[in-house]
Each structure stands twice: as structure tokens, then as C-alpha cells.
Design a protein around this motif. Structure first.
Motif, mmCIF file in Angstrom:
data_model
loop_
_atom_site.group_PDB
_atom_site.id
_atom_site.type_symbol
_atom_site.label_atom_id
_atom_site.label_comp_id
_atom_site.label_asym_id
_atom_site.label_seq_id
_atom_site.Cartn_x
_atom_site.Cartn_y
_atom_site.Cartn_z
ATOM 1 N N SER A 149 0.822 -1.219 0.000
ATOM 2 C CA SER A 149 0.000 0.000 0.000
ATOM 3 C C SER A 149 0.851 1.262 0.000
ATOM 4 C CB SER A 149 -0.918 0.011 1.235
ATOM 5 O OG SER A 149 -1.724 -1.135 1.294
ATOM 6 N N VAL A 195 -3.761 3.801 5.346
ATOM 7 C CA VAL A 195 -4.240 2.965 4.246
ATOM 8 C C VAL A 195 -3.681 1.554 4.376
ATOM 9 C CG1 VAL A 195 -4.406 2.714 1.746
ATOM 10 C CG2 VAL A 195 -4.276 5.001 2.755
ATOM 11 N N GLN A 209 -5.092 -2.273 2.664
ATOM 12 C CA GLN A 209 -6.175 -2.995 2.009
ATOM 13 C C GLN A 209 -6.835 -3.988 2.969
ATOM 14 O OE1 GLN A 209 -5.200 -6.041 -0.706
ATOM 15 N NE2 GLN A 209 -7.074 -5.877 -1.873
ATOM 16 N N SER A 225 -2.433 -6.398 -2.021
ATOM 17 C CA SER A 225 -2.454 -4.939 -1.983
ATOM 18 C C SER A 225 -1.708 -4.346 -3.175
ATOM 19 C CB SER A 225 -1.840 -4.435 -0.675
ATOM 20 O OG SER A 225 -0.515 -4.924 -0.514
ATOM 21 N N GLN A 279 -7.245 1.414 -3.326
ATOM 22 C CA GLN A 279 -6.777 2.131 -2.140
ATOM 23 C C GLN A 279 -6.530 3.611 -2.417
ATOM 24 O OE1 GLN A 279 -3.707 -0.592 0.007
ATOM 25 N NE2 GLN A 279 -3.774 -1.271 -2.134
#
Length: 385
Positions: free
Chosen positions: A63, A103, A105, A157, A164
Motif C-alpha cells: 500500500s 491505508v 487494504q 495490496s 486504495q
């Protein structure tokens, strides 16, 4: 050895790609649309009433690219400081007047959870992006923040970048830190759809830029070059994807600052002019009689091919000319969209697909690495919210 014929064998690709990385990349446009709806339903527009003193984006692992993206899209417009954070602690200045965007996922990444929990303890405003009913969502609820739920099923991710990133881009617009309206978000989804059509596994190698790039990377020592701030995000993402997904390390630089660093490599031992046999690349070279040959240097340029070239046209052309003069092979990926975010999306799509095809052509599952699995026990456990 890289087997380019395997890439056009759909059955073989599906057997190797057990976690469906190609399928997930093909849904990038849908990721944007679904996440945009989730952001609307979560009340992201309320951020327009917030005037934070500073913003920190906390994102780790796959991420992490979201943080770099937020930083670059806000650089030109933001009147408040923006910082990305990939590990604890939060910057010392973060407090009740600031916003932390966390953030993950899965909503379970230990580093992101720790940063979100620390932000909550300091009384900072909190915006989180991750699956619903996750530890991250729970931290956000306890801090009375805003959580945007995204779909976390069926992909890593790394392959869910745009799911995201979309709420974070919309947050930047709502806060007045960037100019990314709904029309741009819709265009972003359309660009990613178009790239999925031209780069997908059913498009044969002779007509598929991502498959061609994968073959070129496999046969060379690649240096990847981006142009400007958004080009830096694209180049960093590509380098990470070629390493983590494709299993081949790729160095990268960013124009204009890295021009001299890149061009100097054209004088080195990995580059040779026509007729230079130092690296044994003649077409009649025999690895048994002449020894093992070195892979040649290759320059990969993520070029801003818009009307003004983003102000980097001259230096980009000079670097490419220097490479050609030195006999270094060049791969140019042009993006012509008028909006810089859409150009970045074009570059990310090509290199994401190429990194995945690179793994497949080498016989690896792009979604799974035995040695990465060995790291899991060494990583810190999820902290208690």
C-alpha cells in the motif's frame, strides 16, 4: 530462462497465476469506480470543512505507493505540509490539529495499524481506507474518524493500488490540497479500462507492449527513468513491481536531477558501442568458447509525451540520444493524456502488467514468493487497537 511463448498460452498463464494477479490488474478501472462510490457513501465530502495544520499518509508494504501518490498530487496545490510515513513513530509534530490518512487494504498491516493507533492517542483527525470490520476500521471508529471500506477479497495490496488510492485522491480534492474532480476520477477509470484491454493476456505478444517490455527486461540490466514528480511515483512503483512481482531488481532515476547519473552509466562496463566486444555480445558469441556473456544495459523511459512534455522534453530527448550514441538499447513508454494523473496511470498500468508477465515468463507465480513468506515470522505482530 524467459519463455515468451508461455505468455500467449492462456491455460499455462492461468495455472501459474494462481492468485489471479493479472485478473486483479484488469479490474483497476472497476476498482476506481467502486472505491469512489464507497468514499461518497462514507461521507468523504465532509473533509471540505476541515482545515488541518498538516497531513500525514501512513501506508506500508504493497500500500506504500499510495503515500507517494498523495504527496506528488498535492505538491503543487497544497498550502499545508504533507508527509508520508511507512513506519512508526509518527512525526513528532502530529497532534490534534492534523490529519492522518492510514491505508491498508486488509486493514491488518501491523505498521499502518500502529501508526493509526498512535494518531488516535494523540487526538489527531483520522481517515482510514481498508476492508470493513477490520482492526483498522475499529481504530478509526474509536477515534471518531472516517473509514472508507474497500473490497479486500481476491487480490494482494500490490494489485489493488487504485482501490486504495481513489479515496485518498478524492480526500486530497475535498481538502483543497489537489484539483482532482469527479470528471478526473471517471477519466482515470476509463484510462485503466483501456490499458487492461490493450495489455491483457489474450492480446498476443507481437501486439502487447507489456509482454514486449517483460521480454526486454528479462534480457538486460534495466535502468528505469521517470520524468518529474508524478513520473517519480510511476518509476518507484515500477521498480517495486519488477522486484517484488517480477523477481528482477530494476534501478530507477527521475529527470531532471538523475540525468547525469543515468548518462554516466552509458560509459560503463554494462554498455558498449557497436563493435565493442568487452561484454561479448556479438551475434556469433559462443558462451562455451567465449565465456559467459553479460546482459546489456537497457534504458526504459516513462516519457511524458503530452503537448508540452511536462517541461522535460529537451532533457528526455538528450538522455535518449546519449543512450543511442552509446549503443544502449532504449524502451520508450509514451503517455499523451493531457492530465498528469492520467499519464501516471498509463505508465503504472504498462509496468504493472509487464512485471507480472516477467514473473510468468520466468516460470514464477507473480502473487507468491517463498522467500517473502519466510519474512512473515520476522515481522512484528499486529498491535492491539
Amino acid at each position: 530462462m524467459f519463455d515468451d511463448t508461455l505468455l500467449d498460452d492462456i491455460d499455462a498463464v492461468e495455472r501459474l497465476d494462481r492468485r489471479g494477479v493479472l485478473r486483479a490488474l484488469a479490474t483497476s478501472g472497476a476498482q476506481v469506480r467502486v472505491s469512489a462510490r464507497s468514499a461518497d457513501e462514507a461521507g468523504l465530502a465532509r473533509l471540505a470543512d476541515m482545515q488541518p495544520r498538516g497531513v500525514v499518509v501512513a501506508a506500508t508494504g504493497g500500500s506504500g505507493a499510495v503515500g507517494g501518490l498523495f504527496d506528488t498530487v498535492t505538491r503543487r496545490h497544497s498550502a499545508v505540509p504533507v508527509q508520508t510515513c511507512r513506519s512508526t513513530p509518527l512525526p513528532a509534530w502530529v497532534g490534534a490539529y492534523d490529519l492522518v490518512v492510514a491505508v491498508s487494504q486488509s486493514g491488518r498491516a501491523a505498521g499502518t495499524l500502529a501508526l493509526a493507533a498512535e494518531a488516535a492517542r494523540r487526538g489527531a483527525n483520522l481517515l482510514t481506507v481498508g476492508v470493513a470490520d477490520s482492526p483498522l476500521a475499529d481504530v478509526c471508529a474509536r477515534a471518531h474518524g472516517t473509514h472508507v471500506p474497500i473490497d479486500g477479497a481476491g487480490s494482494s495490496s500490490r494489485a489493488a493500488l487504485w482501490a486504495q488510492a481513489t479515496p485518498v485522491l478524492m480526500a486530497a480534492d475535498a481538502l483543497g490540497l489537489a484539483a482532482i474532480g469527479r470528471e478526473t476520477i471517471e477519466s482515470l477509470a476509463d484510462v485503466l479500462d483501456e490499458q487492461a484491454r490493450r495489455l491483457g493476456p489474450r492480446v498476443e505478444s507481437w501486439d502487447n507492449p507489456a509482454k514486449a517490455l517483460a521480454a526486454e527486461v528479462s534480457e538486460s540490466v534495466p535502468i528505469l527513468l521517470g520524468c518529474g514528480p508524478l513520473g517519480e511515483s510511476a518509476a518507484r512503483r515500477a521498480s517495486a513491481m519488477f522486484g517484488r512481482t517480477g523477481r528482477v531488481p530494476v534501478a530507477y532515476g527521475v529527470l531532471p536531477d538523475a540525468a547525469s547519473q543515468i548518462v554516466a552509466c552509458f560509459d560503463g562496463p554494462l554498455a558498449s558501442s557497436e563493435g565493442d566486444d568487452r561484454v561479448g555480445r556479438g551475434i556469433f558469441a559462443d558462451p562455451f568458447l567465449d565465456g559467459v556473456t553479460s546482459r546489456p544495459l537497457r534504458l526504459i523511459v516513462l516519457r511524458d509525451a503530452s503537448t508540452d512534455g511536462g517541461g522535460y522534453s529537451a532533457v528526455t530527448d538528450a538522455v535518449v540520444a546519449a543512450a543511442e550514441d552509446a549503443g544502449v538499447r532504449v524502451s520508450v513508454i509514451d503517455a499523451t493524456a493531457p492530465d498528469p494523473l492520467l499519464r501516471l496511470a498509463h505508465h503504472v498500468a504498462v509496468t504493472d502488467f509487464a512485471a507480472t508477465y516477467l514473473a510468468l515468463g520466468l516460470g514464477y507465480d507473480p502473487g507468491d514468493s517463498r522467500h517473502v513468506r519466510l519474512l512473515r515470522d520476522a515481522r512484528p505482530t499486529d498491535p492491539a487497537p
